[in-house]
Design an enzyme around this catalytic site. Structure first.
Site, PDB file in Angstrom:
ATOM      1  N   TYR A  68      -7.681  -6.881  11.814  1.00 45.75           N
ATOM      2  CA  TYR A  68      -8.095  -7.166  10.438  1.00 45.75           C
ATOM      3  C   TYR A  68      -9.295  -8.103  10.401  1.00 45.75           C
ATOM      4  O   TYR A  68     -10.170  -7.980   9.539  1.00 45.75           O
ATOM      5  CB  TYR A  68      -6.917  -7.721   9.611  1.00 45.75           C
ATOM      6  CG  TYR A  68      -6.082  -6.575   9.081  1.00 45.75           C
ATOM      7  CD1 TYR A  68      -6.472  -5.866   7.951  1.00 45.75           C
ATOM      8  CD2 TYR A  68      -4.946  -6.151   9.759  1.00 45.75           C
ATOM      9  CE1 TYR A  68      -5.754  -4.774   7.499  1.00 45.75           C
ATOM     10  CE2 TYR A  68      -4.213  -5.062   9.310  1.00 45.75           C
ATOM     11  CZ  TYR A  68      -4.625  -4.379   8.175  1.00 45.75           C
ATOM     12  OH  TYR A  68      -3.921  -3.289   7.737  1.00 45.75           O
ATOM     13  N   GLN A 106      -7.510   2.782  -3.795  1.00 47.64           N
ATOM     14  CA  GLN A 106      -6.766   2.607  -2.541  1.00 47.64           C
ATOM     15  C   GLN A 106      -7.558   1.701  -1.608  1.00 47.64           C
ATOM     16  O   GLN A 106      -7.088   1.355  -0.533  1.00 47.64           O
ATOM     17  CB  GLN A 106      -6.566   3.969  -1.871  1.00 47.64           C
ATOM     18  CG  GLN A 106      -5.774   4.940  -2.722  1.00 47.64           C
ATOM     19  CD  GLN A 106      -5.903   6.363  -2.188  1.00 47.64           C
ATOM     20  OE1 GLN A 106      -5.163   6.769  -1.306  1.00 47.64           O
ATOM     21  NE2 GLN A 106      -6.838   7.114  -2.707  1.00 47.64           N
ATOM     22  N   ILE A 108      -9.468  -1.541   0.002  1.00 52.19           N
ATOM     23  CA  ILE A 108      -9.129  -2.961   0.095  1.00 52.19           C
ATOM     24  C   ILE A 108     -10.386  -3.809   0.291  1.00 52.19           C
ATOM     25  O   ILE A 108     -10.301  -4.999   0.523  1.00 52.19           O
ATOM     26  CB  ILE A 108      -8.128  -3.215   1.248  1.00 52.19           C
ATOM     27  CG1 ILE A 108      -8.695  -2.745   2.602  1.00 52.19           C
ATOM     28  CG2 ILE A 108      -6.796  -2.502   0.962  1.00 52.19           C
ATOM     29  CD1 ILE A 108      -7.812  -3.124   3.798  1.00 52.19           C
ATOM     30  N   ASP A 109     -11.574  -3.179   0.169  1.00 62.95           N
ATOM     31  CA  ASP A 109     -12.810  -3.877   0.532  1.00 62.95           C
ATOM     32  C   ASP A 109     -13.397  -4.765  -0.564  1.00 62.95           C
ATOM     33  O   ASP A 109     -14.312  -5.548  -0.315  1.00 62.95           O
ATOM     34  CB  ASP A 109     -13.870  -2.867   1.010  1.00 62.95           C
ATOM     35  CG  ASP A 109     -14.113  -1.733  -0.003  1.00 62.95           C
ATOM     36  OD1 ASP A 109     -14.099  -1.999  -1.225  1.00 62.95           O
ATOM     37  OD2 ASP A 109     -14.328  -0.583   0.433  1.00 62.95           O
ATOM     38  N   HIS A 124      -3.354  -0.707  -2.601  1.00 63.58           N
ATOM     39  CA  HIS A 124      -3.061  -1.058  -1.210  1.00 63.58           C
ATOM     40  C   HIS A 124      -3.437  -2.487  -0.856  1.00 63.58           C
ATOM     41  O   HIS A 124      -3.549  -2.823   0.319  1.00 63.58           O
ATOM     42  CB  HIS A 124      -3.747  -0.061  -0.263  1.00 63.58           C
ATOM     43  CG  HIS A 124      -3.206   1.338  -0.404  1.00 63.58           C
ATOM     44  ND1 HIS A 124      -3.852   2.462   0.053  1.00 63.58           N
ATOM     45  CD2 HIS A 124      -2.054   1.790  -0.964  1.00 63.58           C
ATOM     46  CE1 HIS A 124      -3.120   3.545  -0.217  1.00 63.58           C
ATOM     47  NE2 HIS A 124      -2.037   3.159  -0.848  1.00 63.58           N
ATOM     48  N   CYS A 132       1.533 -15.600   2.565  1.00 64.15           N
ATOM     49  CA  CYS A 132       2.445 -16.366   3.421  1.00 64.15           C
ATOM     50  C   CYS A 132       3.764 -15.604   3.584  1.00 64.15           C
ATOM     51  O   CYS A 132       4.360 -15.161   2.606  1.00 64.15           O
ATOM     52  CB  CYS A 132       2.697 -17.741   2.821  1.00 64.15           C
ATOM     53  SG  CYS A 132       3.891 -18.679   3.794  1.00 64.15           S
ATOM     54  N   CYS A 175       2.721 -24.558   3.475  1.00 61.12           N
ATOM     55  CA  CYS A 175       4.164 -24.726   3.676  1.00 61.12           C
ATOM     56  C   CYS A 175       4.543 -24.588   5.151  1.00 61.12           C
ATOM     57  O   CYS A 175       5.686 -24.795   5.523  1.00 61.12           O
ATOM     58  CB  CYS A 175       4.953 -23.709   2.832  1.00 61.12           C
ATOM     59  SG  CYS A 175       5.046 -22.070   3.572  1.00 61.12           S
ATOM     60  N   GLY A 212     -13.620  10.413  -3.516  1.00 54.31           N
ATOM     61  CA  GLY A 212     -13.648   9.968  -2.123  1.00 54.31           C
ATOM     62  C   GLY A 212     -12.295   9.659  -1.521  1.00 54.31           C
ATOM     63  O   GLY A 212     -12.171   8.712  -0.748  1.00 54.31           O
TER      64      GLY A 212
HETATM   65  P1  OAD Z   1      -9.599   8.938   3.921  1.00 53.62           P
HETATM   66  O1  OAD Z   1     -10.392   8.420   5.078  1.00 53.62           O
HETATM   67  O2  OAD Z   1      -8.301   9.578   4.206  1.00 53.62           O
HETATM   68  O3  OAD Z   1     -10.462  10.007   3.121  1.00 53.62           O
HETATM   69  C1  OAD Z   1     -11.780   9.764   2.762  1.00 53.62           C
HETATM   70  C2  OAD Z   1     -12.216  10.912   1.882  1.00 53.62           C
HETATM   71  O4  OAD Z   1     -13.515  10.611   1.398  1.00 53.62           O
HETATM   72  C3  OAD Z   1     -12.308  12.261   2.585  1.00 53.62           C
HETATM   73  O5  OAD Z   1     -11.694  13.241   1.768  1.00 53.62           O
HETATM   74  C4  OAD Z   1     -13.814  12.521   2.721  1.00 53.62           C
HETATM   75  O6  OAD Z   1     -14.139  13.898   2.607  1.00 53.62           O
HETATM   76  C5  OAD Z   1     -14.339  11.752   1.535  1.00 53.62           C
HETATM   77  N1  OAD Z   1     -15.717  11.228   1.685  1.00 53.62           N
HETATM   78  C6  OAD Z   1     -16.289  10.687   2.773  1.00 53.62           C
HETATM   79  N2  OAD Z   1     -17.524  10.248   2.500  1.00 53.62           N
HETATM   80  C7  OAD Z   1     -17.752  10.529   1.193  1.00 53.62           C
HETATM   81  C8  OAD Z   1     -18.840  10.321   0.301  1.00 53.62           C
HETATM   82  N3  OAD Z   1     -19.972   9.719   0.686  1.00 53.62           N
HETATM   83  N4  OAD Z   1     -18.703  10.733  -0.982  1.00 53.62           N
HETATM   84  C9  OAD Z   1     -17.571  11.349  -1.399  1.00 53.62           C
HETATM   85  N5  OAD Z   1     -16.502  11.568  -0.608  1.00 53.62           N
HETATM   86  C10 OAD Z   1     -16.587  11.158   0.680  1.00 53.62           C
HETATM   87  O7  OAD Z   1      -9.449   7.723   2.888  1.00 53.62           O
HETATM   88  P2  OAD Z   1      -8.404   7.521   1.706  1.00 53.62           P
HETATM   89  O8  OAD Z   1      -8.102   8.796   1.018  1.00 53.62           O
HETATM   90  O9  OAD Z   1      -8.874   6.375   0.906  1.00 53.62           O
HETATM   91  O10 OAD Z   1      -3.958   3.335   3.265  1.00 53.62           O
HETATM   92  O11 OAD Z   1      -7.135   7.067   2.504  1.00 53.62           O
HETATM   93  C11 OAD Z   1      -5.992   6.771   1.755  1.00 53.62           C
HETATM   94  C12 OAD Z   1      -5.235   5.665   2.409  1.00 53.62           C
HETATM   95  O12 OAD Z   1      -4.911   6.024   3.744  1.00 53.62           O
HETATM   96  C13 OAD Z   1      -6.002   4.373   2.580  1.00 53.62           C
HETATM   97  O13 OAD Z   1      -5.960   3.560   1.444  1.00 53.62           O
HETATM   98  C14 OAD Z   1      -5.275   3.723   3.694  1.00 53.62           C
HETATM   99  C15 OAD Z   1      -5.263   4.934   4.592  1.00 53.62           C
HETATM  100  O14 OAD Z   1      -4.495   4.929   5.663  1.00 53.62           O
HETATM  101  C16 OAD Z   1      -3.448   2.159   3.643  1.00 53.62           C
HETATM  102  O15 OAD Z   1      -4.062   1.389   4.339  1.00 53.62           O
HETATM  103  C17 OAD Z   1      -2.076   1.914   3.127  1.00 53.62           C
END
Ligand code: OAD
Length: 269
Positions: A68, A106, A108-109, A124, A132, A175, A212
């Site tokens: 992290y 979703q 976290i940035d 997320h 803590c 704490c 995305g």
């Molecule tokens: P993913 O990495 O699974 O998916 C990213 C998506 O963004 C894909 O469908 C790509 O095609 C698309 N993509 C990439 N670049 C792009 C761009 N410039 N414009 C538009 N689309 C683009 O990410 P998430 O769906 O966010 O969870 O993942 C979901 C969750 O799984 C995350 O929040 C995290 C992860 O494991 C936790 O950490 C709990």
């Protein structure tokens, strides 16, 4: 078959009384932050799915913090891109017109907030908050490295010399309890209040914009059919098709940072 007509979508959007956006890692890709399931998703020999778990934490909390801390290093100098800015600007126009706007992310940035988005539900958690394990207090924290012990650590190279961290190296609360990243790990449930807020936002909107996200991680992915079955017009902006595509009225394929600024350049009427 979903429409790809920009004018038709914009005509709908202009009259929308309430908009909800679901964003994922692809929204931040053009800011230089690797997505989870795309290239660049590995750290050393692990994917996020290997280290973002309670099991990984119980095995080696120092390794999880190092991962992290590396992600915090990577994100510290990244800024919002035109996708974030277009969504923040849309929110401003809709709230100025006394219409509803919810951004469910979703990610976290923290880049949506940096771009000016206000009504954000972070499903997320946040990379810039730590929690803590004893008293539960959540603190905003942008210190990189997270403690001096992590100075120079975090090298993503699979052959990097791996330092082992002790309990004393980890961040700790006033704490005395150990602090962990305030993010949701695989296998952990979401905060029920956050899940409820996200579900209500999906159920009560007239336009649901999915940007995305690979739409494979639940419960976030379930918001798409939920919005549709409650009457929303659903639009997806993504490089590729996803499991969400079948629930969409409009689909725009390409980069969010290139598509959203024009697509969302609409005033409420
Ligand atoms: P993913 O990495 O699974 O998916 C990213 C998506 O963004 C894909 O469908 C790509 O095609 C698309 N993509 C990439 N670049 C792009 C761009 N410039 N414009 C538009 N689309 C683009 O990410 P998430 O769906 O966010 O969870 O993942 C979901 C969750 O799984 C995350 O929040 C995290 C992860 O494991 C936790 O950490 C709990």
């Amino acid at each position: 078959m979903a429409s790809t007509s920009i004018p038709d979508f914009q005509q709908h959007l202009a009259t929308s009384r309430s908009i909800t956006v679901l964003s994922g890692a692809g929204t931040s890709a053009e800011s230089g932050i690797p997505t989870f399931r795309g290239a660049g998703g590995l750290w050393r020999r692990w994917s996020a799915q290997d280290l973002a778990t309670p099991q990984a934490w119980n095995r080696d909390p120092g390794l999880v913090w190092e991962f992290y801390d590396y992600r915090r290093q990577v994100m510290a100098d990244k800024g919002p891109n035109p996708a974030h800015t277009a969504l923040a600007s849309l929110e401003q126009r809709w709230t100025d017109a006394d219409r509803g706007f919810n951004l469910v992310t979703q990610n976290i940035d923290g880049l949506h907030a940096e771009a000016g988005s206000k009504n954000i539900t972070r499903m997320h958690g946040s990379l810039w908050h730590i929690r803590c394990l004893d008293c539960g207090m959540v603190q905003h924290n942008r210190t990189v490295p997270i403690t001096p012990a992590f100075e120079g650590a975090g090298d993503p190279d699979p052959n990097a010399h791996a330092k082992r961290f002790s309990a004393a190296d980890l961040p700790s609360c006033n704490c005395g309890g150990t602090q962990r990243p305030h993010v949701v790990w695989f296998g952990e449930g979401l905060d029920p209040d956050i899940l409820e807020a996200a579900s209500l936002a999906a159920m009560n909107c007239s336009t649901f914009i999915v940007v995305g996200t690979s739409a494979v991680v639940y419960p976030a992915a379930g918001l798409v059919p939920l919005a549709r079955s409650n009457g929303a017009i659903v639009v997806e902006v993504n490089l590729d098709s996803t499991p969400a595509t079948q629930h969409c009225d409009f689909v725009f394929q390409g980069k969010a940072g290139e598509i959203l600024p024009d697509l969302l350049a609409v005033d409420p009427v």
